[in-house]
Design a protein around this motif. Structure first.
Motif, mmCIF file in Angstrom:
data_model
loop_
_atom_site.group_PDB
_atom_site.id
_atom_site.type_symbol
_atom_site.label_atom_id
_atom_site.label_comp_id
_atom_site.label_asym_id
_atom_site.label_seq_id
_atom_site.Cartn_x
_atom_site.Cartn_y
_atom_site.Cartn_z
ATOM 1 N N PHE A 174 8.017 6.502 2.295
ATOM 2 C CA PHE A 174 7.356 5.341 2.888
ATOM 3 C C PHE A 174 6.161 5.828 3.683
ATOM 4 N N ARG A 175 5.016 5.884 3.006
ATOM 5 C CA ARG A 175 3.771 6.351 3.635
ATOM 6 C C ARG A 175 2.658 5.360 3.307
ATOM 7 N N PRO A 176 2.741 4.144 3.843
ATOM 8 C CA PRO A 176 1.706 3.153 3.527
ATOM 9 C C PRO A 176 0.368 3.531 4.135
ATOM 10 N N THR A 177 -0.699 3.226 3.401
ATOM 11 C CA THR A 177 -2.030 3.465 3.936
ATOM 12 C C THR A 177 -2.419 2.399 4.954
ATOM 13 N N PHE A 178 -1.751 1.257 4.923
ATOM 14 C CA PHE A 178 -1.966 0.204 5.928
ATOM 15 C C PHE A 178 -1.043 0.494 7.108
ATOM 16 N N ARG A 179 -1.616 0.760 8.269
ATOM 17 C CA ARG A 179 -0.832 1.223 9.410
ATOM 18 C C ARG A 179 -0.794 0.227 10.566
ATOM 19 N N TYR A 180 -1.335 -0.995 10.377
ATOM 20 C CA TYR A 180 -1.378 -1.944 11.495
ATOM 21 C C TYR A 180 -0.083 -2.749 11.573
ATOM 22 N N PHE A 181 1.023 -2.046 11.673
ATOM 23 C CA PHE A 181 2.318 -2.690 11.821
ATOM 24 C C PHE A 181 3.254 -1.705 12.518
ATOM 25 N N THR A 182 4.289 -2.256 13.137
ATOM 26 C CA THR A 182 5.351 -1.445 13.728
ATOM 27 C C THR A 182 6.672 -2.146 13.459
ATOM 28 N N TRP A 183 7.743 -1.519 13.863
ATOM 29 C CA TRP A 183 9.040 -2.163 13.685
ATOM 30 C C TRP A 183 9.157 -3.380 14.606
ATOM 31 N N HIS A 184 8.377 -3.401 15.679
ATOM 32 C CA HIS A 184 8.395 -4.574 16.560
ATOM 33 C C HIS A 184 7.866 -5.814 15.838
ATOM 34 N N THR A 190 0.815 -1.222 0.000
ATOM 35 C CA THR A 190 0.000 0.000 0.000
ATOM 36 C C THR A 190 0.842 1.263 0.000
ATOM 37 N N ASN A 191 2.138 1.127 -0.216
ATOM 38 C CA ASN A 191 3.016 2.297 -0.203
ATOM 39 C C ASN A 191 3.118 2.973 -1.558
ATOM 40 N N GLY A 192 2.820 2.263 -2.626
ATOM 41 C CA GLY A 192 2.956 2.847 -3.954
ATOM 42 C C GLY A 192 2.557 1.857 -5.016
ATOM 43 N N ALA A 193 2.892 2.200 -6.252
ATOM 44 C CA ALA A 193 2.530 1.349 -7.377
ATOM 45 C C ALA A 193 3.287 0.029 -7.325
ATOM 46 N N LEU A 194 2.607 -1.050 -7.690
ATOM 47 C CA LEU A 194 3.208 -2.379 -7.740
ATOM 48 C C LEU A 194 3.191 -2.887 -9.162
ATOM 49 N N ASP A 195 4.217 -3.632 -9.521
ATOM 50 C CA ASP A 195 4.301 -4.229 -10.850
ATOM 51 C C ASP A 195 4.455 -5.731 -10.696
ATOM 52 N N ALA A 196 4.703 -6.422 -11.812
ATOM 53 C CA ALA A 196 4.856 -7.875 -11.791
ATOM 54 C C ALA A 196 6.057 -8.267 -10.944
ATOM 55 N N GLY A 197 5.943 -9.373 -10.248
ATOM 56 C CA GLY A 197 7.054 -9.876 -9.457
ATOM 57 C C GLY A 197 6.725 -10.117 -8.009
ATOM 58 N N GLY A 198 5.613 -9.553 -7.515
ATOM 59 C CA GLY A 198 5.199 -9.829 -6.151
ATOM 60 C C GLY A 198 6.230 -9.425 -5.118
ATOM 61 N N ARG A 243 -6.150 -5.607 -10.831
ATOM 62 C CA ARG A 243 -6.727 -4.325 -11.220
ATOM 63 C C ARG A 243 -6.222 -3.212 -10.314
ATOM 64 N N ASN A 244 -6.136 -3.487 -9.032
ATOM 65 C CA ASN A 244 -5.660 -2.500 -8.054
ATOM 66 C C ASN A 244 -4.861 -3.235 -6.990
ATOM 67 N N PRO A 245 -3.554 -3.473 -7.216
ATOM 68 C CA PRO A 245 -2.767 -4.286 -6.274
ATOM 69 C C PRO A 245 -2.741 -3.721 -4.860
ATOM 70 N N SER A 246 -2.604 -2.409 -4.716
ATOM 71 C CA SER A 246 -2.504 -1.814 -3.384
ATOM 72 C C SER A 246 -3.779 -2.003 -2.577
ATOM 73 N N TYR A 247 -4.904 -2.127 -3.246
ATOM 74 C CA TYR A 247 -6.173 -2.374 -2.551
ATOM 75 C C TYR A 247 -6.410 -3.866 -2.347
ATOM 76 N N SER A 248 -6.105 -4.667 -3.355
ATOM 77 C CA SER A 248 -6.484 -6.080 -3.344
ATOM 78 C C SER A 248 -5.591 -6.930 -2.449
ATOM 79 N N ILE A 249 -4.283 -6.699 -2.480
ATOM 80 C CA ILE A 249 -3.358 -7.583 -1.764
ATOM 81 C C ILE A 249 -3.603 -7.583 -0.259
ATOM 82 N N PRO A 250 -3.722 -6.443 0.415
ATOM 83 C CA PRO A 250 -3.956 -6.501 1.874
ATOM 84 C C PRO A 250 -5.282 -7.168 2.230
#
Length: 698
Positions: A456-466, A106-114, A301-308
């Motif tokens: 690095f500004r991901p829209t998914f925020r349920y994570f920390t460095w821990h 969710t940080n930016g555009a994604l392309d092939a390669g996962g 169609r929308n990797p940043s929306y679909s993958i999470p």
């Protein structure tokens, strides 16, 4: 840069909307380039949605071998307590990795390669390329593992037993070479589907998904609807004198109590003594499908929306199913049945062919998913040119964009892995490869978080460095618990690939996370460097050396530059240069274009120095400017060095390194011997009468 495609899309949308406005009758409008581009896009294959592109592939990859063929094996060997602990540990690890995947996707555009695309763009080409190859091999071995599981199910159902009279539909010959033939045929079927394209794969997986859901429903119903019965066990290739029958007891407290503790025995198919680590390795393969949706990132169609959303949904659903099945199996099947019959779910089902169809469908889908995922990773690696011409053939695609050469290469490697023969044989290798990739994804997210990268500004925020650190530690610990030799070999292989890419691949434009981390740490320690705490015991020379103009004098000053580099004693070293002029009377700053030349000089001389240039109306004012602006915080020059000068042209010591040490004939006779000559001798002053002219000009 990451927002440019979105901006372009919005602009294009506005233009397209304006094209649909009513036009006066009789007016002919020439087709615009935007309309042409839209028609070209309409000819392209449609992208996949969240459900078809992420949820279904992830579910089928996780509902493959374990749910139908190994859930009883796990409970029979480890017992209910340890089986639940295994699933909790496995899902704890993959959940932490899923959080990192969601953050990066969710940080930016994604392309092939996962995962390869995520890691390479986050950590740079070295880590990305090496982990990409490891992930490619993981998918190759995973595809082979699922094909072998399917062959095992086919032989168990239709194979002729070695020590019994064949009954019913047992018509297929059994043995190593026959199993290899069956695996080859099944793999060819997967190859044909993958060569046709990703959309026929999506349609096929949807049908398989419906079949698997129906089969799972019948399995849950069977635990309550089927009466207790005795099941005939398959022959053991290890112990022919063991029990020949097992019991489905129904729900009984005695059965549950007997299945609570562990009871590790010899595997009846491979003859290997089972342990917690080996059973966990087999079980964990049911959790390695979390990247199936990420591998399809180029087709979504929308990797940043679909993958999470798709990945989290699939992980929660599979955990619930695995937990329920584990408890139901422990309450209703005795230990002998669980340890000696991998296909017992078929024998206790309300209709035996249901489970057989489910096993065939899920394992075939998982094999195709890993094969197509491996091909997409290989295609992404080839397109990035990290390995030069070695992978250049893998760039070729069909008219609709399917990388058919990458599919063929992946199919060939899977075929080689099929020679291993048994599912449990390669389970440890596949698990270690996937754990290594998961650790790399967590590392990429951790590095971006620690570097405080502005992009690095991901829209998914349920994570920390821990969570990232716990994910890395969990993956590393489980790798070495499963097989320390395989884990060490895979890490060594990854480091070797990292070094090869670092020294042989061209420089990429993705950016390097190491630079962001260095900047973050340097800034932190510069703030901690307090000038009020300086002490004479720890004084260091921090030198500002004034060097003349690049075109006329710097080539004669290389000896002085190298000499000051030797005497600075790990202190700050700055090369300063003053350009005479007035910026108000110039069209642009003349120093910007010359900065790279000075940095090239530093690289050529192999010295540890910074470069600082300034524009001033006089040399004196320029030196004052440099003393004020050079350094930062407690790292500031405390020593100014001005070289002597004369009125003769300088000698080019870059072309003649021996000139740095001066002319040997000018040295005293006691130093004519090369062995007695010092490493640095000041050249004689080149005045007209052989005397110094005095002064300092810089």
């Amino acid at each position: 840069m990451e927002r440019t495609p979105l901006l372009h899309y919005r602009l294009s949308t506005s233009v397209n909307e304006s094209e649909h406005q009513p036009r006066p009758a009789g007016v002919t409008v020439e087709q615009s380039p935007t309309t042409s581009r839209r028609q070209t896009a309409d000819n392209q294959p449609q992208k996949l949605s969240t459900f078809f592109g992420v949820v279904i592939p992830t579910l089928l990859s996780m509902f493959s071998v374990v749910v139908f063929l190994r859930i009883g094996f796990v409970v029979g060997q480890a017992g209910l307590y340890q089986a639940i602990a295994m699933f909790l540990v496995a899902y704890f690890i993959i959940s932490l990795t899923v959080l990192s995947v969601c953050a990066i996707s969710t940080n930016g555009a994604l392309d092939a390669g996962g995962a390869y695309y995520m890691i390479s763009r986050a950590l740079g080409p070295e880590f990305g390329g090496s982990i990409g190859i490891m992930f490619f091999f993981a998918n190759v071995c995973g595809s082979a593992l699922y094909v072998l599981g399917l062959v095992e199910a086919v032989v168990d159902t239709f194979g002729i037993p070695e020590d019994r009279i064949p009954v019913g539909n047992q018509v297929l010959p059994a043995g190593y070479w026959w199993s290899l033939l069956y695996g080859t045929v099944l793999l060819l079927l997967c190859l044909l589907v993958c060569l046709v394209g990703v959309h026929i794969y999506a349609k096929a997986t949807f049908i398989i998904f419906l079949v698997v859901m129906v089969v799972l429903a019948t399995i849950f119903i069977s635990f309550f609807a089927v009466s207790p019965r005795t099941v005939l066990l398959p022959p053991s290739s290890v112990n022919t004198s063991g029990p020949t029958t097992g019991n489905f007891t129904g729900f009984k407290l005695d059965t549950l109590l007997l299945n609570l503790p562990d009871q590790y025995t010899v595997d009846y198919t491979t003859g290997i003594q089972m342990t917690f680590a080996t059973v966990f390795a087999v079980m964990f393969n049911g959790c390695t499908g979390i990247m199936a949706g990420s591998n399809m990132s180029g087709d979504l169609r929308n990797p940043s929306y679909s993958i999470p959303r798709g990945t989290i949904t699939a992980v929660i659903f599979t955990f619930i199913i695995y937990s329920l099945l584990t408890v139901l199996v422990a309450c209703s099947c005795d230990r002998v049945l669980l340890q000696r019959d991998y296909s017992f779910l078929r024998d206790i089902n309300v209709w035996h062919p249901f489970v057989t169809v489910g096993v065939y469908s899920s394992t075939l889908s998982a094999a195709m998913s890993n094969l197509i995922g491996a091909s997409r990773i290989l295609y992404a690696l080839a397109r990035d040119d990290l390995f030069g011409k070695v992978l250049s053939p893998a760039k070729r695609t069909s008219r609709i964009g399917n990388p058919w050469v990458s599919v063929l290469i992946s199919w060939f490697l899977v075929q080689l892995v099929l020679f291993s023969g048994k599912l449990n044989t390669i389970a440890s290798i596949v698990t270690i490869f996937f754990l290594l990739v998961y650790a790399a994804v967590d590392l990429a997210c951790l590095a971006l978080e620690w570097a405080s990268a502005p992009n690095f500004r991901p829209t998914f925020r349920y994570f920390t460095w821990h969570t990232c650190v716990l994910g890395i530690l969990g993956c590393a610990v489980m790798m070495f618990l499963i097989n320390a030799i395989y884990a060490s070999a895979s890490i060594a292989f990854m480091l070797l690939l990292l070094l090869l890419i670092h020294y042989l691949s061209p420089t990429s434009s993705w950016g390097y996370i190491s630079q962001a981390l260095i900047f973050h740490q340097v800034r932190k320690y510069l703030l901690m460097l307090d000038v009020r705490k300086d002490h004479v015991k720890f004084w260091r020379p921090q030198v500002l050396l004034m060097v003349a103009n690049w075109e006329t004098w710097v080539r004669g000053s290389t000896g002085l530059i190298s000499f000051i580099n030797d005497v600075k004693k790990s202190g700050l070293y700055v090369l300063g240069h003053v350009e005479l002029g007035d910026l108000d009377q110039l069209p642009s700053d003349p120093l910007q274009s010359r900065y790279d030349s000075w940095l090239s000089l530093v690289d050529h001389l192999n010295i540890k120095a910074f470069v600082n240039l300034t524009l001033a109306d006089s040399i004196r004012h320029g030196v004052q400017h440099l003393l004020f602006i050079s350094g930062l915080g407690g790292m500031r020059p405390n020593t100014l060095v001005l070289g002597f000068y004369d009125d003769c042209p300088p000698e080019d010591t870059l072309q003649d390194p021996s000139a740095v040490a001066g002319d040997p004939s000018d040295a005293p006779s006691s130093l004519q011997d090369p062995e007695d000559r010092p490493s640095f001798v000041f050249p004689a002053l080149r005045g007209g009468d052989g005397t110094a002219k005095g002064g300092a000009r810089r």
